[in-house]
Structure formats: structure tokens, C-alpha cells
Design an enzyme around this catalytic site. Structure first.
Site, PDB file in Angstrom:
ATOM      1  N   ASP A 140      -7.716  19.018 -14.557  1.00  0.00           N
ATOM      2  CA  ASP A 140      -8.101  17.652 -14.915  1.00  0.00           C
ATOM      3  C   ASP A 140      -7.705  17.483 -16.385  1.00  0.00           C
ATOM      4  OD1 ASP A 140      -9.363  15.341 -15.738  1.00  0.00           O
ATOM      5  OD2 ASP A 140     -11.177  15.698 -14.567  1.00  0.00           O
ATOM      6  N   ARG A 189       0.845  -1.213   0.000  1.00  0.00           N
ATOM      7  CA  ARG A 189       0.000   0.000   0.000  1.00  0.00           C
ATOM      8  C   ARG A 189       0.871   1.250   0.000  1.00  0.00           C
ATOM      9  NH1 ARG A 189      -1.401   2.239   4.638  1.00  0.00           N
ATOM     10  NH2 ARG A 189      -1.889   0.296   5.706  1.00  0.00           N
ATOM     11  N   LYS A 207      -9.071   6.419 -18.763  1.00  0.00           N
ATOM     12  CA  LYS A 207      -9.456   6.856 -20.103  1.00  0.00           C
ATOM     13  C   LYS A 207      -8.285   6.712 -21.083  1.00  0.00           C
ATOM     14  CE  LYS A 207     -13.165   7.700 -17.757  1.00  0.00           C
ATOM     15  NZ  LYS A 207     -13.509   9.001 -17.208  1.00  0.00           N
TER      16      LYS A 207
HETATM   17  C1  LIG Z   1     -13.809   9.553 -15.956  1.00  0.00           C
HETATM   18  C2  LIG Z   1     -13.373  10.899 -15.540  1.00  0.00           C
HETATM   19  C3  LIG Z   1     -13.096  11.194 -14.199  1.00  0.00           C
HETATM   20  C4  LIG Z   1     -13.283  10.186 -13.092  1.00  0.00           C
HETATM   21  O1  LIG Z   1     -12.401   9.125 -13.201  1.00  0.00           O
HETATM   22  P1  LIG Z   1     -12.646   7.616 -12.673  1.00  0.00           P
HETATM   23  O2  LIG Z   1     -11.427   6.908 -13.113  1.00  0.00           O
HETATM   24  O3  LIG Z   1     -13.907   7.137 -13.317  1.00  0.00           O
HETATM   25  O4  LIG Z   1     -12.798   7.717 -11.193  1.00  0.00           O
HETATM   26  C5  LIG Z   1     -12.640  12.468 -13.887  1.00  0.00           C
HETATM   27  N1  LIG Z   1     -12.500  13.406 -14.847  1.00  0.00           N
HETATM   28  C6  LIG Z   1     -12.770  13.153 -16.143  1.00  0.00           C
HETATM   29  C7  LIG Z   1     -12.579  14.232 -17.145  1.00  0.00           C
HETATM   30  C8  LIG Z   1     -13.216  11.899 -16.535  1.00  0.00           C
HETATM   31  O5  LIG Z   1     -13.488  11.674 -17.826  1.00  0.00           O
END
Ligand SMILES: *Cc1c(COP(=O)(O)O)cnc(C)c1O
Length: 375
Positions: free
Chosen positions: A173, A48, A198
Site C-alpha cells: 500500500d 465500465r 490521498k
Molecule cells: C485512505 C486509505 C486507504 C483507503 O482508501 P479509500 O480511497 O478511502 O478507499 C487505504 N490505505 C491507506 C494507507 C489510506 O490512507
């Protein structure tokens, strides 16, 4: 080294045991100590806290985002939460974009308000809106560009310029653009976070997230502590998968961008489509900023308004066969998703918005699929 080279090699650690070219997978949860009870030479203790696959991945992530350090998490939401949890105290104020990922919006608007944290939700296309929302208590501005699902282009440099010499952090992000297209830390941001699920993962088979910091300081230490003690960490195998996938990120995103541009242009001229949201189109309201900020690589995501309403939009989505009707994005396979009640620059009631994630299939097949489904 160039991005493409680092994407392949930056995580590599020497395997003294077998000379493996690919990083071996360390599933062990615990690591042996020396005779005096000190840490083993490489410093691993318990998985961890750290393990070779995670630290290899983190080195690669930091190199690609031009950051000082990266922390891998078990999901994108865990990464967003790590930033909020370590920066915000009761009374703090956060500024988020009015078109951010719904999970990030939910986190700030619902979960953190319970702890006395306030927020403003603004249209960041115009940086003046952000400036006006700043209060004496503002601690964090969360930027997401291109935004989800309207592909708004936000000028990261302009937003970072607003908070110079103020005690306000900017976190981007960067899930949609990826560092191959935008490196927010070089534009003045303090943190980048990702849903690695993604484009980094790229094959729709691993959930993950990460935070990359511009510099090592008290706050980066807090983030590391939060990662180790909070415990929302990825498994060694998930780190191994991500490390492998990121090697092909530049190739995938280049192919996805090429096809998305063709599809955007096709749909833009189609009589059954009302509007296409794609930053590569010269008709996109912030195309100029996109051109500079995205280095003319506009990514594999686009959204469209189908003429009519929800029924027409669903008809289109349901008549596709290569594009699968499913959520998520950034994978090698093309996906389409219906998004309802979108706010922003078109009516709130609009139920005819579809978001497309373009994969790496042959463009002829993708275009044929779309043509047929619209007929
Ligand atoms: C999918 C996504 C998230 C969240 O991510 P997870 O891996 O599903 O927790 C945050 N920001 C964006 C732009 C996303 O497409």
C-alpha cells in the site's frame, strides 16, 4: 523520461478532433461500432470496461510506479479488495502489518475470515517477525510503509527477500509514500495499490484507488477481469481529475515534506509534546532504513503524542485554525486527526495521539498556528 515529466505527460492521447493539449473528458457510456459491428478503432465499447480517460490515467500510473500495467478503481478499498479477491481462495493465509490502514485490517480480519481465509497481524519493522508468520498456506503479504498512524518504516526489500522462489505475493500500500518517494515494484514487490484519494488526488475532492502490477501474467488478467466485471470503477471525470492532479504530485509532496520536517523538529523540542513520529527525525527508530528507502524525502505525514491525555490532545487539535480537524490526508490543506486506542510500541490506552497531514500553506503560518494552539 524523468518522474516529473512523466507525471505531466504520460497519460496524453492525441485528440484528432480538436488538437486539445489537455486530454478531453469523455463522458459517453458507450462507443459506436463499425458497419460490421466490430469495435471502434480504439477498442472502446462500454465505459465500465474501459474509456479514454481511465486508460490515459492507467498508463500514467503504470509509468510512475515502474509497473507493467495499472487498473484504476473507485476507491483505495476497492483496489485492496481487488488484490485479495483475485489472489485468495478459502484456506489461504494473509500477513498484514499491525499498524495498517484500519479499512484494510477490517477487510482481512473481518470480511475475509467469513470465507475461511486466515491472517496474521505482525510488527513488520523486524522482518524476522514476518518470516516466522509464514505458513504453508500463506499467499499474500500486505506491506504499508510509512504505516498509519505510527509511521513505522518497513524494509520492503527485506520482506520481498523472504519470499523469493515461494508462491507468496507481496502487495504494498504505497498511498503515503507515493511513487515519487518509493517505487515498491523496483524493490521486489509484486503489486502496489493506492488510495488515490490521498496524495494522487491531492485536493481532497475525489475518491479513487488503483492497483499496479509488476508484470503482465495470469494474475494481472484476473485483476483486469475483476475490474471490468466487479464494476468498482471510477467515473471518467474522476479519472480526469486524478490525471490532472498527479501532474503536480512531485511539487506538492516536495513542499509538504519541507514543511513537515520543520514542524516535526519544532514539535520534537516542544515541552507539551511527548513524542513525535516522523521518519525524517534521526531519533526515529528506523531512520536508517527510511533514509535509504525514501531517498531522504520523508513525506508530509507525522504523528505526535501530546503530554497528558485525550483532553490535552483534543485541546491542541481544537485550538488550531489553519489545520482542520478532519480525517483523510495528502491534500493541499493541512489536517489534524485524533486517533484513539492505538496499539504498538506505546500503551494501548493512549488516547493522546494526533496525526497531522501537512498541506502546502506557508510554513510560517502553519508554525504560528501550532504555536498558538499549544499555548
Ligand atoms: C485512505 C486509505 C486507504 C483507503 O482508501 P479509500 O480511497 O478511502 O478507499 C487505504 N490505505 C491507506 C494507507 C489510506 O490512507
Amino acid at each position: 523520461m524523468k518522474f516529473k515529466t512523466s507525471a505531466v505527460h504520460a497519460s496524453h492521447f492525441e485528440d484528432l478532433n480538436a488538437g486539445s493539449v489537455v486530454n478531453p473528458l469523455y463522458l459517453s457510456t458507450t462507443y459506436e461500432r463499425d458497419k460490421e459491428g466490430n469495435l471502434a478503432p480504439r477498442g472502446y465499447v462500454y465505459s465500465r470496461l474501459d474509456n479514454p480517460n481511465r486508460s490515459g490515467l492507467e498508463v500514467k500510473l503504470a509509468v510512475l510506479e515502474k509497473g507493467a500495467e495499472a487498473m484504476a478503481f473507485s476507491s483505495g478499498m476497492a483496489a485492496a479488495m481487488a488484490i485479495c479477491h483475485t489472489l485468495l481462495m478459502p484456506g489461504a493465509h494473509v500477513i498484514i502489518s499491525d499498524d495498517c490502514y484500519h479499512g484494510v485490517g477490517h477487510l482481512v480480519k473481518t470480511m475475509y475470515t467469513r470465507w475461511g481465509i486466515t491472517y496474521s497481524e505482525v510488527d513488520m519493522i523486524n522482518s524476522q517477525n514476518v518470516e516466522q508468520a509464514i505458513t504453508a498456506n500463506t499467499k499474500l503479504i500486505m506491506v504499508e510503509t510509512p504505516s498509519n498512524p505510527l509511521l513505522k518504516i518497513i524494509d520492503i526489500e527485506a520482506i520481498c527477500g523472504l519470499v523469493k522462489n515461494k508462491n507468496i505475493a507481496v502487495a504494498c500500500d504505497n498511498t503515503w509514500a507515493t511513487p515519487y518517494i518509493i517505487q515498491p515494484l523496483t524493490l521486489g514487490a509484486d503489486f502496489v495499490f493506492h488510495s488515490s484519494t490521498k496524495y494522487f488526488g491531492g485536493h481532497s475532492d475525489v475518491i479513487g484507488g488503483c492497483v499496479i502490477v509488476k508484470e503482465k501474467n495470469d494474475h494481472s488478467q484476473k485483476l483486469r477481469e475483476y475490474q471490468m466485471i466487479g464494476g468498482a470503477v471510477p467515473s471518467p471525470f474522476d479519472c480526469w481529475l486524478l490525471d490532472r492532479s498527479i501532474a503536480t504530485l512531485p511539487l506538492r509532496i516536495t513542499a509538504q515534506t519541507e514543511s513537515a520536517a520543520v514542524i516535526a523538529a519544532y514539535l520534537n523540542d516542544h515541552p507539551k509534546i511527548d513524542r513525535v513520529y516522523y521518519p525524517g527525525l534521526t531519533s526515529h527508530p528506523n531512520h536508517k532504513v527510511a533514509k535509504r528507502q525514501m531517498k531522504e524525502i520523508y513525506g508530509g505525514m507525522l504523528s505526535v503524542l501530546v503530554k497528558g491525555g485525550k483532553k490535552e490532545a483534543m485541546d491542541f487539535a481544537n485550538h488550531l485554525s489553519i489545520f482542520k480537524h478532519a480525517t483523510s490526508l495528502g491534500g493541499v490543506e493541512s489536517l489534524i486527526e485524533h486517533r484513539k486506542s492505538v496499539e504498538g510500541d506505546h500503551p494501548k490506552s493512549a488516547d493522546n495521539l494526533l496525526r497531522l497531514s501537512v498541506g502546502i500553506e506557508h510554513i510560517d503560518d502553519l508554525l504560528n498556528d501550532i504555536k498558538k494552539a499549544l499555548e
